[in-house]
Structures are given as structure tokens and as C-alpha cells.
Design a protein around this motif. Sequence first.
Motif, PDB file in Angstrom:
ATOM      1  N   GLY A 190      -3.809 -13.539   6.046  1.00 34.80           N
ATOM      2  CA  GLY A 190      -4.957 -13.414   5.162  1.00 34.80           C
ATOM      3  C   GLY A 190      -4.530 -13.162   3.724  1.00 34.80           C
ATOM      4  O   GLY A 190      -5.018 -13.801   2.784  1.00 34.80           O
ATOM      5  N   PHE A 191      -3.597 -12.265   3.562  1.00 33.89           N
ATOM      6  CA  PHE A 191      -3.162 -11.951   2.204  1.00 33.89           C
ATOM      7  C   PHE A 191      -2.368 -13.090   1.581  1.00 33.89           C
ATOM      8  O   PHE A 191      -2.438 -13.310   0.375  1.00 33.89           O
ATOM      9  N   ALA A 248      -0.363  -1.327   9.823  1.00 33.50           N
ATOM     10  CA  ALA A 248      -0.900  -1.762  11.113  1.00 33.50           C
ATOM     11  C   ALA A 248       0.191  -1.770  12.171  1.00 33.50           C
ATOM     12  O   ALA A 248      -0.027  -1.352  13.316  1.00 33.50           O
ATOM     13  N   ALA A 252      -0.240  -3.144   4.143  1.00 38.12           N
ATOM     14  CA  ALA A 252      -1.252  -3.080   5.196  1.00 38.12           C
ATOM     15  C   ALA A 252      -0.655  -3.521   6.530  1.00 38.12           C
ATOM     16  O   ALA A 252      -0.899  -2.902   7.575  1.00 38.12           O
ATOM     17  N   ALA A 253       0.148  -4.595   6.466  1.00 42.49           N
ATOM     18  CA  ALA A 253       0.774  -5.067   7.706  1.00 42.49           C
ATOM     19  C   ALA A 253       1.723  -4.009   8.252  1.00 42.49           C
ATOM     20  O   ALA A 253       1.789  -3.767   9.465  1.00 42.49           O
ATOM     21  N   ILE A 272      -3.182 -10.005   9.121  1.00 42.44           N
ATOM     22  CA  ILE A 272      -3.237  -9.406   7.783  1.00 42.44           C
ATOM     23  C   ILE A 272      -2.309 -10.158   6.836  1.00 42.44           C
ATOM     24  O   ILE A 272      -2.698 -10.539   5.726  1.00 42.44           O
ATOM     25  N   GLY A 331      -0.896  -6.438   0.862  1.00 44.87           N
ATOM     26  CA  GLY A 331      -0.905  -7.100   2.171  1.00 44.87           C
ATOM     27  C   GLY A 331       0.263  -6.649   3.022  1.00 44.87           C
ATOM     28  O   GLY A 331       0.105  -6.317   4.202  1.00 44.87           O
ATOM     29  N   ALA A 351      -2.798  -8.174  14.938  1.00 43.50           N
ATOM     30  CA  ALA A 351      -3.428  -7.744  13.690  1.00 43.50           C
ATOM     31  C   ALA A 351      -2.489  -7.807  12.492  1.00 43.50           C
ATOM     32  O   ALA A 351      -2.858  -8.338  11.444  1.00 43.50           O
ATOM     33  N   PRO A 352      -1.264  -7.289  12.590  1.00 42.75           N
ATOM     34  CA  PRO A 352      -0.396  -7.334  11.406  1.00 42.75           C
ATOM     35  C   PRO A 352      -0.168  -8.750  10.906  1.00 42.75           C
ATOM     36  O   PRO A 352      -0.124  -8.989   9.698  1.00 42.75           O
TER      37      PRO A 352
END
Lengths: 480, 637
Positions: free
Chosen positions: A16-17, A52, A48-49, A13, A45, A9-10
Motif C-alpha cells: 500500500g505504501f 505489524a 508500520a510494517a 502495508i 510505511g 498484513a505487513p
Amino acid sequence: MTHNYGLLAPEFILFGFAMLVVAVDTFRSQFKVGSAVLAATAGVGALAALGASVAMAGVHEEFGEILVVDEFTTFFRILFAATVVVVIAMSHEFVGKHIRHPGEFYSLLLLSTIGATFMAAARELLTAYIAIEVLSFSLYVAVSLAKTDPRSGEAGLKYVLLGGVASAMLLYGLSLLYGSGGSTSYEVLREAFAEQAGEASALTLVGLAMVIGGLAFKASAVPFHMWTPDAYEGAPLPITAYLSATSKAATFALLLRLLSGPLEPLIEDWRWMLATLSVATMVVGNLVALQQHNIKRLLAYSSIGQVGFMLMALVALSDQSTSALLLHLSGYLITNLAVFTAVIAFYNRTGREEIEDFRGLAETQPYLAVVITAGLFSLSGMPLLAGFATKFLLFQAAASGGYLWLSGLAVVMSTISLYYYLQVVKQMYFFEPSGDASRWRLTPSGYVLTAVLLVVMVIVGLYFGPLYEVADTAAGALFA
Amino acid sequence: MTMEQVWLLPAIPAGVFVILSLFNRVLPRRGDFVAVLGMGTVVVLAVLAIADFQGAFHDGHFAPAPGANTYEFTWVNIGDGVLRIMFSTYFDAITAVMVFVVSFVALMVFLFSIGYMHGEERYGWYFAVLSLFAGAMLLLVTTNSLIFLYLAWEGVGLTSYLLIGFYWERQSAAEAAKKAFITTRVGDVGFLIGIILLWRVAGTFDIQELIHLAEEGAFSETYLTVSMIFLFMGAVGKSAQFPLHVWLPDAMEGPTPVSALIHAATMVVAGVYLVARTLPIFDLVPIAQNFVLYTGLFTAVMAATQGLVANDIKRVLAYSTVSQLGFMFVALGLGSVTAAMFHLLTHAFFKSLLFLGSGSVIHATHQQEVEHLGGLWRKLPITTVTFSIGSLALAGIVPFAGFWSKDEILLEAFELNPFAYAVLAGTAALTALYTTRVVLLTFAGRPRDQHAYDHAHESGPIMLLPLVLLATLALGSGFVAFDGVGRALGFVGGIGQVVTSHGEPHSFAFHPNIAVPATVLALLAIGAGFEYWGGNAIRAERARQWAPELHALLVNRYYMDNLYQAFIDRVVLGLAGIVARFEKSVVNESGVDGGAQTLNWMGFRLKFLQTGRIPNYALGMALGVLVLSIFALGGGE
């Protein structure tokens, strides 16, 4: 066979960012917004990473045959995510002034972090190689992003050409290991090499030397270090900070995985190689640093010297020395980022980067002078600061691993390093500011970021127990 | 607030220090209210913790639920126990006395300082350091780890140094600060050696655990004796006992409220606290315990005689402090924690009262030599009354606080060591004598300095309030000896029931055969004081001329300071000269400079490897791998 993609997931993320930053950048000119929006996007981003990664602490699961997310991976994942947050935070003003392609700048930072994390997570040779290349390619471009400075282009070219040589060497070495061990999987290789222990074939030995050479390039160990001063000097300052932090730490993560895993049975064959590199690196790095006049080149050589110290922990490889190395790496990253944040703030204001230009900073910007002094003292290993505690444990681990002579040399070199760090301090405190210099202020974010890093530096110096335990758990994952 | 959360007490002033040292220039009133509020909170929390402590008594014994009076977490743990340092706190009766004394006196001094230090240039910094001192002192008395105790020990030493040298522009203040720091350091080295010796065998810094191990016989007796004497050296330095007492009189160069807090009520009793805390171990080694006893006894007499002749009002009080600390060590040497802690408690109140009173005098007249004072009772009525109360307490007159606690010490001595009893009784009379002298010379008679007298005026309410509060305690705190008073305050009984020696509670009992002679002696001494120094002190002048050598001996402090100075000048500096010459020619010029030049030259050579040309760089890399491979193959065969 199904894979648990949630494990990554990280990295999703971050990816994506990174794409989002590029997309926003494309439409930016139409809406007439500055690069702040890009920094904000990238920052969100990265945060968020980081979130996560922290949320996923404690996970221990394999992703197919190629990656593993364990305490060790998590340790570096958090370290890298935190580093990229700091680097983005320190970059904004600099990017506005010196970088014409802010979209690329931020997205490359995020992408290279993915590469770095996978270097720590790989459990298979080709994945490791691709991870290195993801990191490297991002950095080749990033180093040459300061289009206004001719040195930047030169640095980028040198870095990519020599990087190509090293990459070829590494890949060739990997293929030899594959040929000798019959697999690219760390686990299978470990079993294969365990049979060869003590009487390794020429194929294995040459492969080993080439792999170590290739990785020594990434870590900037002597004599594979020569790109470092030129790239550090030419690269945009935040990228220099990033090079000295993430790029270096990721290489050590990969080395730790390899040496404690597949190459562990061959320990008698590579131990002296790393000991040799360690000695050469700490001697050359620290001695040549004595001669530097440019703050970026000084920090480059100082970072080479530091690599020499870190290699000691690999020479005396054990559970304990790995914990010490992980602790030292985190302390070193924090300290280095603090110094670079301060140097960037100074550069933003003055546009200068010679050590002489720091004269009288204690009068024109006393706070910044304190931050730089504390950072440099921490790098040299002064008590009360992170550098002392972490270096002490590192040297102690090497000594108790049977390499007393090596840590003795490291202590001597550490003392020498104080000399060139003090040169900067001397300029700031013992000389009058030149001519027209007057007092100035940092940006608010500059104050906040340096203060946070300074406080963390002091906390780690005084109360490193908790961080040590985290590092110990991470190291435990390698030696389970 | 329970006994478990006592770590908050040092944390609050430490936080205040950070705030004040960074922001005192931007805060209104330089942030003094932050310091006062912080200290006020600490007093409230300390009282709450003591209330919790009161609830932990069962059947007359202190029996907290397991873990209820301790708190700990791992500070450092390397190699799973190879080096483990815990941060830990421990709360018992001794802690209860200490946190109350420290926080209450500190609050009084903070309040007094608002008036006394008003208008000082470094006003904000003063409160910052004072807060840091309070934090370190509270850590010292609450921690259960010798390492943190040592840390706090050095912390109070540092703040004491900073505050003695607060007026560092004055040469004598800077000298006094240096003297205090170096002298106490001599003791601290011993203390550290003691800590390490204990740790070497026990493998722990935990005080309660060490006591437990010692009682189980984990140490040999000789080893333990040596360790405890080293440990006691720290107490000798910090509590200004012979032969390391010389720094305390000079420490009076600091602002007077600092003398009241640090050099009378709190820091200097750290040594007493340390010995009281580790007394169960001292009990096991009679030689070390006797060492404590005789050190205290000798110091008590010696300092009292010096107090008779000193002219500076603060120095008289300083000698008196040294002497009274000697009393406490005698009590500990006799094995009585009760008597020592009781005297510590009352002494803290009346001595800080005396210091603040002298501060009020100095504030009013800008004079502190008794030769320039006199007759001040007309100008400073409240100061005179409160100072007199403090003096009566110090002199041990019934019913003031000092009487009860001194009586307790005399009683112990009477029962266990008649020689010590005789000496202490004599010293108590001397105490009454010099106390009378300083009161008479300051407040009675005719003014000797008309100018100072004319300009004198009573201090403002912010300074008088602490005086009145402390005077109340100097008058009343002795009554905690009685079970009824103790119960009324919520304790299980009098101080003998709460602060126990050897875990055996005892009740106060009146012994007329000790109390009556002591009181008579003290009254006689006061009478003699009036006879000599009352009116125009003609008899005192005659006495001085009768034995000028004796007077000179006392004024010159038994020539001990001269002796130390001569030792430093002749021996230490002489040796230092030889070492310096060696260092200059051999170490510095050939060793350091030569080494540095060689290294610089090597760096200069090596830097040419960095040509800036890509082919050279690539060649370096290729050679590197080649060499590694060749050696790998060579070594493999």
C-alpha cells in the motif's frame, strides 16, 4: 477454502505504501515539494510494517498451500523491515543529490522487501521462485537508478542479463525437481526425496545442482559471484547497502527452508556441493579483496568472503548451526548497515569512494572514522563488537558439526580479511588529510543513525544472549 | 530499594562514566556535579538496601525470604546450558559492609577531589574514571558470579592503572602505573586459573552454588586446595601481599584522593573480600587456609618495618596499608570473617582519612617528603587534629576505631594461634611507632622547609568536610562492636551478631588480658616515638647511624624491587631477545611477510578472473553448474 489474509498484513502495508509513494510522486511537481515527503511516506510505511511484524510475533499459521508464517518467517520479516527502515533513513540526502526518480527508488525498496519476506515464508517451489523474481526485478531497476553515473547503467545491464541466466538455471532446476518429486510442495517433495535418499535419480541430482547454482548467484557465491563487484560499484550506494543486506539474507532464508525441508533427505548429495562453494567463496572473496582500491568493490569482495563463512553453517546444517547463522546474519546486517551509512555520509560530503580518499578522516571527522573503524573491526570479528560474538558461534557450530577443517580455513581467511579492513583504518588514522580538507559535520540524522547502529553493534557484541534466543526459536521452527 | 535491586548501585556510576567521558567538555564545571550527585544517590540507595537487609533477620539469624536477597538473569546460554553465564547479585552481611564502605568513602573522596583537583587540565576525565572505578568496585562486591567478579576485578585494575598514571607526563607516574598493572596481572592469571578449575568440576560460576557443592564434597580435597590457592593468588596481587606487594608504594604516584579511595579503602581490600566471600570453601582445605594466614602474617611484619624508614608521607601510609591488609588476612586465615570485615570497615575510614589528610598537607605545601615538612600544626589546625585522630585509630589506642577491630583479631589469634598472636602484637607496636613518627615529623617540631611552610594554608571547606566526617567515623565506627550500638543503628546486634563466622553469631566481650597489654604496648611505642622523633629527632639520627646496614635494608625494601628488576633485566629480557631474533628472521620475514606476499600475489592473479565482460561471467556460472552436476552424477553411481 478461506484464507486468513490478516497473516500478510505487513506485506499489504508495504504494498500500500509503495503505491502511495508512487501516487505522491506523480503529484509532487504540482505542489512543489521535495523528495523528503517521499522518504517520509516510505519511512512511515516501513515502520508500520515493522510494527505489524513485531505485533504478529508468535503467530504460527499457514496461508493456503503456498506460504507459512512461523517464527522463522517472523524473524526475517522483522529483520527485513528493520533493514528497509535503516536504508530509507540513510538514503535521504543521497537521493536528493544523485537520484532523479526518487518515487521509484523508495517504492522499489518497499516492494523488494515483500519479495524478500516471501522468500523466507514460501513453502512451495513456484511461490519461492516468484518471490525471488519480485526481489530481483526491483533490484535490477534500482541498481540502474543513478542516471548521472554511467557505471550505474552498465551495472544494471550486467545484473539483469546474468540474473536472467541464473533465473533460467534456477527455474530449470526447479522443474527437474518437480519432475522427479511429483509436486511443488515442500512437504510432498520431502517425502518423495526421502524414498530416494542415498540413490537419487540423475534427474534429481542435476536439478539439485542447478537450483544450488541459481541460488548461489543470488547469494554471490564463487563462481557465481562475478556480477557482485560490478553491481556493487555501479549501484547507488544505498542500493549497494540493500543488496548486501536484504538480498543476501533472503537468499539464505530460502536456502535454509529448502535444505532443512524438501532437500533434507538428500543432504549427502548437496553437502559437498556447498562445502566446495564455501571454500571457493571464502578463498576468492578474501584474496581478491586484498587488491581493491575502491571502497564499494572492497565491501563487495568482503561480502563475498562473508558468504563463504555463512555457507559453512549450511554445510554443517543442524538446529544449532542454523541458530548461529541467523545470529550471524543479524549481526552482519547491523554492522554492514553501519559501515554503509558512514560511507554514504562520507560520499555525500566528498563525492569520493576510493580507499585513498579516506586519508586523515580521523582528523576531519573523527566520529565517522570511529564508526567506520568499529564497523570494519566488527566485520573482521574483533571482540567487543557484534562480529566477534556471532562469528565465534558460527565457526563453533561448523566445528562441532564435524567440519573442523572448514572452520579452520575460515579462521585463516578471517585473519586475512583483517588486512584489507585495516588498510582503510590505516588511511583514516595514519595519514594527514590531503591539502585543503577541514573539519566538517554530519547531518543530524547521520549522527543519530550511526550512533544507534554503533550502540546496537556493541550491545550484540557483549550481550548477545537475548538475540541468540530469538534466533534459536526461529531456527526451532525449521527443525520442529 | 531492596536487596534485590542492588544491581542499581554499580549501574549508576557506570552510567555517570558514560555521560562524563562523552560530554565532560560541554558540561558546566566539567560535569563534576554529575559524579557527586550519582555517588550521593548510590550512598542513599546503599543505606536503603542495608535497611532492607536489617529487616531480613529472624530470631537473630539472617534469613531472607527465598530470592529476596538475590537477583539474576541469563547473560548467555548456548546449547541450553553447555555454556551458561548468569548475571547475578547476592546480598548478605559481607555485601552490606562492602557497599557502605565503598559508597561512603567514594562520596567523601569525590567531594575532596573537587577541591584537590581544582584547575587540573583533565579534571572531567578524572571524575569519569573515578566513577567508572566506583561502578566496577560496586559490581565486584555485589555480584554472585565469578565471571562478573573477574570482569569487575579487571575493571578496578584498569581504572587503578589509569589513575595511578593520571599524571602520565611524569615518567615515574607512567612507570608506577605499568608496575601496578603488571604486578597485579600476575596474581590475576592465578585467579583466572582458579575460576576455571572450579568451573571445570562444578560447571557453574555461581559463588553460593560453588560453596554449596564444595561443602557437599563435589571436589576432591587436593583439587580444591590447589584451586583455592590459585584463587588466593588474585587476592595476593590485588591486596598487595608478599610477594606481590611491590606495586602499592609506587602507586602513590597517583593523585592523593585516588590513593585514599583505591589504594587504601576499597580496591586493595578486594582480595580480603574475595577470601571472606569464599571462606566457607577455605574452611574445608586447611592447607590453603594456613597459606592465607602465613602470607598475611609475614606481610604484616615486613611492611610495618618498611613503614618505619620511609620518608614520603604517602609511602608510609602505603606500607601501613599493606601491613593492615596482612592483619585482615590473618583473621581470615584463622577463620574469622567477623574480625576481618570489622577491621576492613574501620581501616577503610581511618586510612582514607589519613590519606585525605596527607592530601591536605600536600595541597597546602606541595611537598610530601617529611624532610620538607614539620611544624604544620600552626598552619593546618583542622588537618592536624583529624590526621591525629586517624593516627590514633591506626595505632590502636582506646577508644578509637582501630583499637576495637585490632583487638578482635588479636583475640582470635590468642585463642587459636599463639605464634600469630605474638607476631601481631609486636607488629601493632611497630605500627604505633611509625605512626607517631610520621605525625611528629609532619606537624610538630620546627619547619624544615621555610618556604613551603610560609605558603601553607588550611584547605577550603569542600576538603575539610570529608576530613571531619571521616574523623567522626574513625573515632566512632569501632563502637559497632557493642550490641547496644548495633541495635541503636537498627541491626540485630553488634557486628559479631551481623557479620558471622561459620554462621555463629557472637557478642563482644571485653578481655582485659588482651586489651590491656596491647594498649600498654601501643602507648610505650608512642612514647618511644616521641623520644626518638620529638623535638629535633637527634636520637633517631643516632639510631640510624648505629645500624646503617639495617637502615639501608629497610629503605631499599629488602632489595625485593631490585631482585624483580634484575630478574626482568637478565632472565625475562634475555629470553625475550632470543625469541625476538627468531621472530624477526623466521616468523616475521619468511612467515608473515612471505605469507602476506604470497597471498597478495594470489589475489593479484585471481583478480584477472574479473574481466568485466558478461559472456565470461555467464561462462563461469555455466561451468560452475556443470562441474557440480558432473560430480553429483559421478558420486551418485
